[in-house]
Design a protein around this motif. Structure first.
Motif, short mmCIF file in Angstrom:
data_model
loop_
_atom_site.label_atom_id
_atom_site.label_comp_id
_atom_site.label_asym_id
_atom_site.label_seq_id
_atom_site.Cartn_x
_atom_site.Cartn_y
_atom_site.Cartn_z
N GLU A 110 31.27 56.27 61.94
CA GLU A 110 31.02 55.52 63.16
C GLU A 110 30.94 56.42 64.39
OE1 GLU A 110 30.04 52.62 65.65
OE2 GLU A 110 30.20 52.40 63.48
N SER A 111 31.84 57.38 64.51
CA SER A 111 31.91 58.18 65.74
C SER A 111 31.00 59.41 65.70
CB SER A 111 33.35 58.63 65.99
OG SER A 111 33.84 59.39 64.90
N LEU A 112 30.92 60.09 64.57
CA LEU A 112 30.13 61.32 64.47
C LEU A 112 28.70 61.07 64.00
CD1 LEU A 112 32.78 63.69 62.82
CD2 LEU A 112 32.29 63.37 65.25
N GLY A 113 28.51 60.02 63.21
CA GLY A 113 27.18 59.72 62.69
C GLY A 113 27.16 59.71 61.19
N ARG A 114 26.06 59.19 60.64
CA ARG A 114 25.93 59.08 59.18
C ARG A 114 25.74 60.44 58.52
NH1 ARG A 114 27.47 54.42 61.39
NH2 ARG A 114 25.94 52.73 61.32
N PRO A 227 17.55 63.31 58.03
CA PRO A 227 17.71 63.02 59.46
C PRO A 227 18.86 62.04 59.69
CG PRO A 227 15.94 61.69 58.56
CD PRO A 227 16.40 62.59 57.45
N GLU A 228 19.31 61.96 60.93
CA GLU A 228 20.34 60.99 61.29
C GLU A 228 19.75 59.58 61.27
OE1 GLU A 228 23.19 59.40 61.40
OE2 GLU A 228 24.06 61.19 62.32
N SER A 229 20.60 58.59 61.10
CA SER A 229 20.15 57.20 61.10
C SER A 229 19.64 56.80 62.49
CB SER A 229 21.30 56.28 60.70
OG SER A 229 21.06 54.96 61.11
N PRO A 230 18.41 56.29 62.59
CA PRO A 230 17.90 55.87 63.91
C PRO A 230 18.68 54.69 64.48
CG PRO A 230 16.40 55.19 62.15
CD PRO A 230 17.41 56.10 61.53
N TRP A 231 19.19 53.80 63.61
CA TRP A 231 19.98 52.67 64.09
C TRP A 231 21.28 53.16 64.73
CZ3 TRP A 231 19.37 47.57 64.92
CH2 TRP A 231 18.26 46.93 64.37
N TRP A 232 21.92 54.16 64.13
CA TRP A 232 23.16 54.69 64.72
C TRP A 232 22.86 55.35 66.06
CZ3 TRP A 232 24.87 59.55 66.23
CH2 TRP A 232 26.23 59.64 66.55
#
Length: 526
Positions: A110-114, A227-232
């Protein structure tokens, strides 16, 4: 003087003020989406492939307890079968590890990312394989099982969530189930490896452990490149980075509007936060408040049901179960069961978006209940005979086939049902709740099957799980909604309006009507 009170309806946006929470591409059919979104599909499949290591490791650890070399190294001298108390301890600590991993990693997710969460998972998996490679007694194997469980639990709560957030709406089920598909493939490879070793080198148990290194290295490379989650990113206000990810994943797709997608994401999160403040569903424990509590229960129930229908009997301890039942080749049985799982996942993966989550969850679990009941009935007779022994394997295959697909869809429920802002926490706690029950059954099932002087139910253990499974399936019938092909904004609306859970698929949402109005009835080309 009459004081006017402010209601939720007063504070929520009116129809004209409703923002866009469903894009034009969300109206594509399943097959149209599959043809258009090839690039993100490749990324999602590469990410899902990483579950193969988890499946390999789980089946390896479960099946290796019947390896003669492993028994010689870890069992009490003079015994041919490892005592149930050791098997229970290993199984229990692995389920405990899953619970610990799911509960702890959610904060990083939640805080750092997926993506950082996936890298943490990789480090834990490397630690578990390292410990297995050098284990020499049952306590060392206990530590290895703890780390293995943590890695599996972390990936279970993170990967389906990640896949649901990068996949197109119409293909979420396909890619989430692809995670389970590769998990099953890994299990099959482990079963085949153990079976071949039994024939060629029955005392060798180290080689299968070492082969895990060949899998964990490419998985680390995949995690770095994803890549990182665009929703996050959108939920954290990092819209420029979210747009960059969307361009990487879906750039060049005809009719795909990146700005519209960003608008959908930010509007969904904004409306969710507004509703949460109005309903006072904020704070650390907000997933247990108001309608979020129901969403939490739904998110976890499919995976909880798999425990109550007897997963530990015909999956986790399949080798131990058939070994006790007198089968002369329990490894071959696990290979057969893995093939049943693979066939089940092929069907489930291809059908879940077209036919929906609910029917492919409730009805297969009902079949499992009947199957374990038949196992219990067979246990009342001499099941060591060739005819009843074959019948025993048949019903175990049927239970495995029906449960595998339904259990896989459980990951879709855990990743899709919750509000976007609570998705990571809900997925983690719902799966952790299932594993709490898994801890209990992982410890109790071997003792039910074979605990001399206390309980020796053996095959009759099926009666117990037929009873608990029937209750769990009945509850599933009443509480599991249909969320296939629904956007997060639509799912939020359905829960906020308290639509009958069994009628979600028939309800026309305001989000849908608003999208049709803004898009002017335009349809994308095939």
């Amino acid at each position: 003087m009459v004081e006017r009170t402010t209601t939720n309806d007063d504070q929520m946006p009116t129809k004209d003020e409703n923002p866009l929470m469903r894009s034009k591409v969300d109206d594509l059919s399943v097959w149209q989406s599959a043809r258009k979104f090839k690039r993100v599909g490749f990324m999602a499949m590469a990410a899902a492939f990483c579950a193969a290591l988890d499946g390999y490791q789980i089946n390896l650890n479960g099946g290796i307890i019947a390896n003669k070399g492993f028994i010689k190294q870890f069992a009490t001298p003079g015994t041919k079968v490892i005592l149930g108390k050791y098997v229970s301890a290993w199984g229990g600590i692995q389920s405990a590890g899953q619970f610990i991993g799911q509960v702890l990693l959610q904060y990083a997710t939640e805080s750092l990312g997926r993506k950082p969460a996936l890298l943490i998972i990789w480090v834990v998996l490397v630690g578990s394989i390292f410990t297995e490679s050098f284990a020499s007694d049952w306590q060392d194997w206990l530590v290895a099982k703890l780390l293995s469980g943590m890695g599996v639990g972390m990936l279970q709560s993170t990967m389906p969530l990640y896949l649901s957030e990068i996949a197109p709406t119409q293909l979420r089920g396909f890619f989430i189930n692809a995670y389970s598909f590769w998990f099953i493939v890994g299990q099959l490879f482990a079963s085949v490896a153990l079976y071949r070793l039994k024939i060629t080198d029955p005392l060798n148990y180290k080689t299968p452990i070492y082969t895990q290194w060949a899998m964990v290295i490419p998985i680390g490379i995949v995690f770095v490149l994803l890549p990182e989650s665009p929703w996050w990113l959108a939920s954290k206000g990092k819209t420029e980075k979210a747009a960059k990810v969307l361009r990487l994943c879906n750039g060049g797709v005809e009719g795909y509007d990146i700005e519209e997608q960003i608008e959908v994401m930010t509007a969904t999160v904004r409306v969710e936060r507004m509703a949460a403040e109005i309903n006072k569903e904020v704070g650390r424990w907000s997933i247990f408040q108001g309608r979020n509590l129901l969403r939490f229960l739904i998110a976890g129930w499919p995976k909880i049901t798999q425990q109550f229908v007897g997963l530990t009997v015909f999956n986790t301890y399949a080798v131990y179960f058939f070994q006790y039942a007198g089968n002369k080749n329990p490894f071959l049985v696990t290979v057969i069961l893995s093939c049943c799982q693979l066939l089940s996942m092929i069907l489930t993966t291809t059908l879940t978006d077209a036919y929906g989550r609910r029917p492919l969850t409730v009805y297969p679990y009902a079949v499992t209940v009947v199957s374990v009941l038949c196992l219990g009935i067979i246990g009342c007779f001499d099941y060591t005979t060739k005819a009843l022994g074959s019948l025993l394997i048949f019903f175990a295959c049927l239970a495995t086939f029906s449960t595998t697909g339904a259990s896989a869809i459980g990951y879709a429920y855990s990743a899709e049902v919750a509000a976007q802002r609570l998705r990571a926490r809900t997925a983690a706690w719902s799966l952790a709740s299932s594993n709490l029950i898994g801890i209990m059954f992982s410890f109790c099932t071997p003792l039910m099957i074979n605990n001399p002087g206390v309980t020796t139910w053996g095959v009759k253990t099926g009666f117990f799980f037929a009873g608990t499974g029937a209750v769990a399936v009945l509850i599933a019938w009443f509480i599991l909604p249909e969320v296939a092909r629904r956007t997060p904004g639509e799912i939020d609306e359905l829960f906020e309006k308290k639509v009958n859970l069994r009628k979600f698929d028939k309800y026309v949402t305001e989000v849908q009507m608003r999208a049709d109005e803004l898009h002017g009835g335009e349809k994308m080309n095939n």
